[in-house]
Design a protein around this motif. Sequence first.
Motif, short mmCIF file in Angstrom:
data_model
loop_
_atom_site.label_atom_id
_atom_site.label_comp_id
_atom_site.label_asym_id
_atom_site.label_seq_id
_atom_site.Cartn_x
_atom_site.Cartn_y
_atom_site.Cartn_z
N PHE A 37 44.52 165.09 -53.92
CA PHE A 37 44.47 166.26 -52.99
C PHE A 37 44.83 167.54 -53.98
N TYR A 65 36.94 172.56 -48.79
CA TYR A 65 37.61 173.54 -48.19
C TYR A 65 36.69 174.68 -47.44
N ARG A 89 39.46 162.23 -39.27
CA ARG A 89 40.04 162.52 -40.50
C ARG A 89 39.70 164.15 -40.79
N LEU A 92 42.37 166.51 -39.19
CA LEU A 92 43.54 166.25 -39.96
C LEU A 92 43.50 167.15 -41.32
N LEU A 93 42.47 167.08 -42.04
CA LEU A 93 42.51 167.79 -43.41
C LEU A 93 42.49 169.07 -42.98
N GLU A 95 43.93 170.75 -40.52
CA GLU A 95 45.44 171.02 -40.14
C GLU A 95 46.12 171.16 -41.49
N HIS A 96 46.09 170.19 -42.50
CA HIS A 96 46.79 170.05 -43.83
C HIS A 96 46.49 171.56 -44.56
N GLU A 97 45.20 172.19 -44.08
CA GLU A 97 45.07 173.45 -44.75
C GLU A 97 46.31 174.51 -44.75
N GLN A 99 49.33 173.56 -44.02
CA GLN A 99 50.36 173.43 -44.53
C GLN A 99 50.44 173.43 -45.95
N ALA A 100 49.25 173.39 -46.72
CA ALA A 100 49.12 173.47 -48.17
C ALA A 100 49.36 174.91 -48.42
N TYR A 183 51.24 157.28 -43.97
CA TYR A 183 50.05 157.61 -44.80
C TYR A 183 49.61 156.70 -45.85
#
Length: 357
Positions: A37, A65, A89, A92-93, A95-97, A99-100, A183
Amino acid sequence: MEYQRRRRWFSSAWLLILEVLALRLAQAAHHTHVGQFTAVGTIHSLLEINAVSIMDDVELGSYSYAQQKISVKIPWIVELFEVDYITQRRHLLVEHEQQARWIMEFLSKNVTDPNGRNHTGQLLADCEIDNGIKINSHIHLIWDGEEYYRIEENGQWEILKPVGKKFLHILESPFVTDLRKRYMNEYCVDVMKKITGYKNLKDNVPPEVTVSRHVSPEGNIILSCIATGFYPHSILLRWEKNGKLGVWGNETSTGILPNVDNTFYLQVTLELPPEDSGMDYNCVVEHIELKTPAVYPVPEKPTIKKPWVLALGIVLAVILLLSCTGTFIAWKKRKSGSTGQLEGSFSSPASPTPLPQ
């Protein structure tokens, strides 16, 4: 002296037997899954995110992205996991944007000078299974190309940069610990188990083997055994003389290297003293696609051109290059000379006739 020689031989033979057993076990049951990642951004914005999943050296899929889309590289994986699972999935990715983005801003302020330049954060995770049982896992946290943290199966974070000490409590918090374990099991181990229980990612391919012999400038005999184009990567190359194992010279190996088509390459070289002719040697190859060990004899004659042939070829190439260069320079001079004469005829006209008074 004789005792030491025999002891060395038995030791080498025993190690070889262990290698063969390990090779066959690894080919049958060992699998590795790697996830990467990567986020690029500044203290003010997130510029790029991508993720990639690789199993047994084959790419399963990736996330972009810009498109917020998962690209599955192997069509039957969609059938195995179903569209709903892959859609989950992707959400989920996405949503992780966010957080990143928060992590990128936080680290830009606290780890490096907040001068607005681009930074790169990476999370690398891998897990291994053998006969369906997880045997190892690792996580690496990397910032601007430098590894700050690493954790192995024992669950203890290792700090690799002094500045990382002040953030260790975050990584060791119950929330992050539970998230990491979930995870690792759900997306690394369980995905791999499901795939290996369904179908092979890629058809096995036997190696293409080439054996050669030549003489070095010092007079030593060089034997080379090359195996390429094989899959999976587990393979064993060994030298035998008259069908027997032994230690005869200096053996070197390139190690198993990847080819561009996801197959692999390995070269093993044996250097013998001048008094050893290099005859009666064989390269023995073991691979899962070779049902029995394949034996490739060393050719009787050298298979590489003699040094004087190579030197002559280089000399001829240099002569040809110089000849072409000389011809080009002469042509340029003739061309520039003709142009100069032509320009002179136009730039030096006769004096104008004075007007009458």
